[in-house]
Design a protein around this motif. Structure first.
Motif, PDB file in Angstrom:
ATOM      1  N   UNK A 220       1.124  -1.277  -0.287  1.00 20.51           N
ATOM      2  CA  UNK A 220      -0.359   0.015   0.194  1.00 20.51           C
ATOM      3  C   UNK A 220       1.140   1.597  -0.110  1.00 20.51           C
ATOM      4  N   UNK A 221       0.786   2.223  -0.842  1.00 21.50           N
ATOM      5  CA  UNK A 221       1.363   2.938  -0.881  1.00 21.50           C
ATOM      6  C   UNK A 221       0.480   4.359  -0.906  1.00 21.50           C
ATOM      7  N   UNK A 222       0.670   5.691  -0.051  1.00 26.22           N
ATOM      8  CA  UNK A 222       0.327   6.855  -0.108  1.00 26.22           C
ATOM      9  C   UNK A 222       0.106   7.230  -1.606  1.00 26.22           C
ATOM     10  N   UNK A 223      -1.309   8.365  -1.659  1.00 29.57           N
ATOM     11  CA  UNK A 223      -1.745   8.495  -2.729  1.00 29.57           C
ATOM     12  C   UNK A 223      -1.831   9.838  -2.555  1.00 29.57           C
ATOM     13  N   UNK A 224      -1.958  10.963  -3.524  1.00 29.26           N
ATOM     14  CA  UNK A 224      -2.218  12.305  -3.301  1.00 29.26           C
ATOM     15  C   UNK A 224      -3.602  12.296  -3.379  1.00 29.26           C
TER      16      UNK A 224
ATOM     17  N   UNK B  97     -12.952   6.556   1.909  1.00 25.52           N
ATOM     18  CA  UNK B  97     -12.591   4.987   1.736  1.00 25.52           C
ATOM     19  C   UNK B  97     -11.112   5.426   2.855  1.00 25.52           C
ATOM     20  N   UNK B  98     -10.515   6.538   2.808  1.00 27.43           N
ATOM     21  CA  UNK B  98      -9.139   7.239   3.231  1.00 27.43           C
ATOM     22  C   UNK B  98      -8.968   6.295   4.881  1.00 27.43           C
ATOM     23  N   UNK B  99      -9.976   7.610   5.781  1.00 25.58           N
ATOM     24  CA  UNK B  99     -10.102   6.997   7.246  1.00 25.58           C
ATOM     25  C   UNK B  99      -9.728   5.199   7.422  1.00 25.58           C
ATOM     26  N   UNK B 100     -11.028   4.507   6.526  1.00 23.78           N
ATOM     27  CA  UNK B 100     -10.737   3.409   7.188  1.00 23.78           C
ATOM     28  C   UNK B 100     -10.098   1.947   6.873  1.00 23.78           C
TER      29      UNK B 100
ATOM     30  N   UNK C 136      -7.413   0.475   9.169  1.00 22.38           N
ATOM     31  CA  UNK C 136      -7.089  -1.218   9.082  1.00 22.38           C
ATOM     32  C   UNK C 136      -5.897  -1.241   9.244  1.00 22.38           C
ATOM     33  N   UNK C 137      -4.893  -0.403   8.228  1.00 20.47           N
ATOM     34  CA  UNK C 137      -4.086  -1.002   8.198  1.00 20.47           C
ATOM     35  C   UNK C 137      -2.754  -0.672   9.053  1.00 20.47           C
ATOM     36  N   UNK C 138      -3.304   0.381  10.173  1.00 24.47           N
ATOM     37  CA  UNK C 138      -2.896   1.351  10.970  1.00 24.47           C
ATOM     38  C   UNK C 138      -0.850   2.091  10.180  1.00 24.47           C
TER      39      UNK C 138
END
Length: 256
Positions: free
Chosen positions: A220-224, A246-249, A253-255
């Protein structure tokens, strides 16, 4: 059933392929069943059962909004019932005394033949069903994780795709595509909303158009703009960009 008329029967299931499979199995016993109707949701089932008074219903348990048990609570006429479910057999052992039979999806000809045997041995005094007990049992023991496959129509046949082989589901207008980890694609006549209810918990919604198999998650990579790029460990190393809502969830979920 010598000397007896075929049982008037209604099929209740929210999945078109499941109804088709049942009709195919039932058609091999024309002396026992006469299909007088189908219902694709609980509301339609209640209306048809109350109006048509069938002898038998094949009843899906888990449906959106009004499930099979809620249907039984709202009908004013109680036919003989055969439950249909995607759950494993152990979860339904307590139902043996409350209905004639239950069928675990995917349905097979061999298992259906056993249902016919039970019908032949059936005693009409056994039709009483304790609905509250069924609801309690359902809430206590049923888990979505028991589903292991999903039916897909391919040409003039139905095949069953193992869920642990599915990489993700993608919604596209009216239909949903199923992509396997081996890069095979199939089309479902369903919706992500319906799938989300029925699928095991390892399928998660990351976008309004995507349900992914988190067991195949590779990176999982952070995106803008509050989004993530999700890479799956499948043949194509599929990349899916999550939706902002869905960002917060996903982060929780994956900390992340």
């Amino acid at each position: 059933m010598t000397g007896k008329q075929a049982y008037k029967t209604i099929i209740v299931d929210d999945e078109p392929l499941a109804r088709l499979r049942l009709k195919t199995l039932i058609s091999e016993y024309p002396e026992k069943f006469e299909v007088i109707g189908e219902a694709e949701n609980g509301e339609e089932a209640i209306e048809k059962i109350n109006h048509q008074h069938p002898d038998f219903i094949f009843l899906d348990i888990q449906m959106p909004e009004i499930n099979g048990f809620d249907v039984l609570k709202k009908i004013n006429y109680l036919p003989k019932i055969i439950f249909c479910t995607a759950f494993d057999e152990f979860a339904l052992q307590a139902f043996d005394t409350n209905c004639i039979d239950y069928l675990v999806k995917p349905l097979t000809k061999e298992r259906f033949a056993k249902t016919i045997e039970k019908i032949d041995q059936f005693n009409d005094s056994e039709t009483t069903i304790n609905i509250e007990r069924l609801v309690e049992q359902f809430n206590r023991e049923y888990k979505k994780n028991d589903a292991t496959s999903i039916p897909v129509k391919v040409g003039d046949k139905v095949i069953f795709i193992r869920l642990d082989e599915v990489s993700y589901f993608q919604a596209d207008e009216k239909y949903v595509s199923v992509l396997t980890k081996h890069s095979k694609s199939y089309t479902l006549d369903s919706s992500l909303k319906r799938l989300e209810i029925k699928l095991p918990d390892y399928f998660i919604r990351v976008h309004k158009s995507y349900l992914i198999n988190k067991n195949l998650l590779k990176e999982i990579r952070k995106h803008f703009n509050n989004r993530f790029v999700i890479i799956l460990d499948d043949y194509n190393q599929s990349k899916i960009t999550s939706g902002r809502s869905f960002y917060a969830e996903i982060k929780s979920m994956f900390e992340l």
